[in-house]
Write a protein that holds these residues in place. Structure first.
Motif, PDB file in Angstrom:
ATOM      1  N   TYR A 213       0.830  -1.203   0.000  1.00 49.08           N
ATOM      2  CA  TYR A 213       0.000   0.000   0.000  1.00 49.08           C
ATOM      3  C   TYR A 213       0.869   1.259   0.000  1.00 49.08           C
ATOM      4  O   TYR A 213       0.415   2.327  -0.435  1.00 49.08           O
ATOM      5  CB  TYR A 213      -0.917  -0.009   1.227  1.00 49.08           C
ATOM      6  N   LEU A 214       2.126   1.128   0.470  1.00 53.80           N
ATOM      7  CA  LEU A 214       3.044   2.262   0.507  1.00 53.80           C
ATOM      8  C   LEU A 214       3.840   2.402  -0.780  1.00 53.80           C
ATOM      9  O   LEU A 214       4.773   3.218  -0.849  1.00 53.80           O
ATOM     10  CB  LEU A 214       4.009   2.108   1.690  1.00 53.80           C
ATOM     11  N   MET A 215       3.510   1.611  -1.807  1.00 55.40           N
ATOM     12  CA  MET A 215       4.220   1.662  -3.084  1.00 55.40           C
ATOM     13  C   MET A 215       3.298   2.157  -4.182  1.00 55.40           C
ATOM     14  O   MET A 215       2.067   2.073  -4.074  1.00 55.40           O
ATOM     15  CB  MET A 215       4.749   0.264  -3.447  1.00 55.40           C
ATOM     16  N   ASP A 216       3.913   2.636  -5.235  1.00 57.75           N
ATOM     17  CA  ASP A 216       3.136   3.057  -6.402  1.00 57.75           C
ATOM     18  C   ASP A 216       2.992   1.880  -7.358  1.00 57.75           C
ATOM     19  O   ASP A 216       3.420   0.759  -7.080  1.00 57.75           O
ATOM     20  CB  ASP A 216       3.789   4.260  -7.084  1.00 57.75           C
ATOM     21  N   GLN A 217       2.428   2.120  -8.500  1.00 63.86           N
ATOM     22  CA  GLN A 217       2.183   1.042  -9.458  1.00 63.86           C
ATOM     23  C   GLN A 217       3.464   0.474 -10.035  1.00 63.86           C
ATOM     24  O   GLN A 217       3.488  -0.683 -10.465  1.00 63.86           O
ATOM     25  CB  GLN A 217       1.277   1.554 -10.592  1.00 63.86           C
ATOM     26  N   ARG A 221       8.682   3.106  -3.745  1.00 59.54           N
ATOM     27  CA  ARG A 221       8.077   3.707  -2.545  1.00 59.54           C
ATOM     28  C   ARG A 221       7.375   5.019  -2.863  1.00 59.54           C
ATOM     29  O   ARG A 221       7.879   5.819  -3.658  1.00 59.54           O
ATOM     30  CB  ARG A 221       9.158   3.947  -1.485  1.00 59.54           C
ATOM     31  N   ASN A 222       6.257   5.238  -2.211  1.00 61.28           N
ATOM     32  CA  ASN A 222       5.550   6.510  -2.310  1.00 61.28           C
ATOM     33  C   ASN A 222       6.111   7.418  -1.223  1.00 61.28           C
ATOM     34  O   ASN A 222       5.591   7.491  -0.104  1.00 61.28           O
ATOM     35  CB  ASN A 222       4.045   6.300  -2.134  1.00 61.28           C
ATOM     36  N   VAL A 223       7.207   8.083  -1.541  1.00 58.34           N
ATOM     37  CA  VAL A 223       7.963   8.846  -0.549  1.00 58.34           C
ATOM     38  C   VAL A 223       7.102   9.942   0.061  1.00 58.34           C
ATOM     39  O   VAL A 223       7.127  10.162   1.289  1.00 58.34           O
ATOM     40  CB  VAL A 223       9.238   9.444  -1.189  1.00 58.34           C
ATOM     41  N   ARG A 224       6.331  10.638  -0.725  1.00 55.82           N
ATOM     42  CA  ARG A 224       5.508  11.733  -0.223  1.00 55.82           C
ATOM     43  C   ARG A 224       4.498  11.223   0.806  1.00 55.82           C
ATOM     44  O   ARG A 224       4.312  11.831   1.863  1.00 55.82           O
ATOM     45  CB  ARG A 224       4.779  12.393  -1.401  1.00 55.82           C
ATOM     46  N   TYR A 225       3.845  10.102   0.516  1.00 57.34           N
ATOM     47  CA  TYR A 225       2.849   9.550   1.435  1.00 57.34           C
ATOM     48  C   TYR A 225       3.505   9.090   2.736  1.00 57.34           C
ATOM     49  O   TYR A 225       2.955   9.292   3.830  1.00 57.34           O
ATOM     50  CB  TYR A 225       2.130   8.382   0.762  1.00 57.34           C
TER      51      TYR A 225
END
Length: 367
Positions: A213-217, A221-225
């Motif tokens: 859930y913390l990764m993009d497609q 990693r979704n650093v901003r989130y």
């Protein structure tokens, strides 16, 4: 199996039929309630080696080598918790074992046995297709795994011992993140942060939310989130994890070793650290204890026979000075027999006595 099949196997292999083996590797194959009688022969064999007439002629350094070579090798085959405390034996076998911590380098058999059992559990967990692993799984945890296995009803001695090793292995195991679809953010151990390996940020998502859930497609990693929703201590650890990509699977690894594989040496170290934490003497974060490592290393690295290394005994007050002999009621007065001083301590007998100072003046110290 029919009798004809048994006879055919006997003819093919050339082996006799044995109902059961009484002993294997020196231990009985069937463990009953009387554990004292079960390990009696091991103690007798060990005592026969250590109490022979040859050992009486050895120096203290030689007896140390004898204990390490014979005593510890005989004790490491035990599969349970066994402790032996006899008088002053704890002076040498208790407390820290490492020479850099001021000890003689004896191995802690309790921690070593637990590390060996943890190695067995590690192998069984990595090879669930093995016969032993399938047997234990079907009997003790058919609906769970090794981490969630319980003692159960009427457990065997072997199963209790394996659970003791399991407790050690679970302490140092965490998840290595690949795709992130098998690891839960708050429930599982996946952060490289000993020894909890868990997120410190209060939960704001569902308990079963996975790490992906913390990764993009793209699998990054979704650093901003992560920076906006997690505590700083968690952000640093999350962003430091190398991702294996979306095609790789999540895997359980042994955190202490760089390659992620369990070793008895690393398990023994972890067991000693846990034991010392319980005693309040852990070496982790102990700055004052680390200051003495070079000091003890200097003592043990001296190019002199071990039997004349009196400095180690002096630091632990093991020398038979008059004060110690008086406390043991061996002599009638604690005073110095050379100069008539009131109390002959270890420091006084080696340094402060006027007669000893005359000797020191003749050396290169010139005190």
């Amino acid at each position: 199996m029919s009798e004809d099949q048994k006879g055919e196997i006997i003819r093919m292999l050339g082996v006799p039929i044995v109902m059961f083996h009484e002993r294997y590797l020196g231990l009985p194959t069937i463990a009953g309630k009387n554990k004292k009688e079960m390990f009696k022969k091991i103690n007798e064999r060990l005592e026969s080696h250590l109490q022979g007439w040859q050992s009486k002629l050895l120096s203290k350094a030689g007896k140390t080598v004898l204990i390490k070579a014979v005593g510890q090798q005989s004790g490491q085959v035990l599969v349970g918790k066994r402790r032996k405390q006899e008088g002053n034996t704890l002076v040498y076998l208790g407390g820290p074992r490492n020479k850099k911590a001021g000890a003689l380098g004896f191995r802690d058999l309790e921690c070593f046995n637990q590390a060996l059992l943890a190695k067995t559990v590690w192998r069984l967990a990595l090879h669930p297709e093995s016969l032993v692993s399938q047997l234990l799984t079907a009997k003790y945890f058919p609906q769970s795994n090794w981490a969630g296995a319980m003692v159960g009803e009427k457990p065997s001695f072997i199963w209790r011992s394996l659970l003791w090793g399991r407790d050690l292995s679970c302490t140092g195991v965490r998840w290595r993140i690949g795709s992130g679809n098998r690891v839960r953010i708050w429930e599982d151990k996946w952060l490289p942060m000993p020894w909890s390996f868990k997120i410190a940020t209060p939960r704001f998502l569902l308990a079963n939310t996975m790490v992906n859930y913390l990764m993009d497609q793209a699998g990054e990693r979704n650093v901003r989130y992560v920076e906006d929703n997690f505590l700083l201590v968690d952000v640093e650890k999350i962003l430091s994890i190398p991702l294996g990509g979306g095609n790789s699977e999540d895997a359980a690894i042994w955190h202490i070793c760089p390659n992620g594989h369990y070793t008895v040496k690393s398990g023994y170290w972890l067991g000693r650290e846990i034991k010392q934490l319980d005693m309040g003497t852990s070496s982790v974060g102990a700055g004052s204890a680390s200051n003495f490592k070079n000091y003890w290393s200097l003592i043990w690295s001296m190019n002199i026979p071990n039997k004349v290394k009196l400095l180690w005994k002096a630091c632990h007050s093991f020398l038979p000075c008059a004060e110690r002999l008086f406390k043991s009621k061996i002599v009638s007065h604690p005073g110095c027999g050379r100069c008539g001083g009131p109390r002959e301590t270890v420091l006084y007998s080696l340094w402060e006595c006027p007669s000893v100072k005359k000797v020191w003046k003749l050396t290169w110290l010139s005190v």
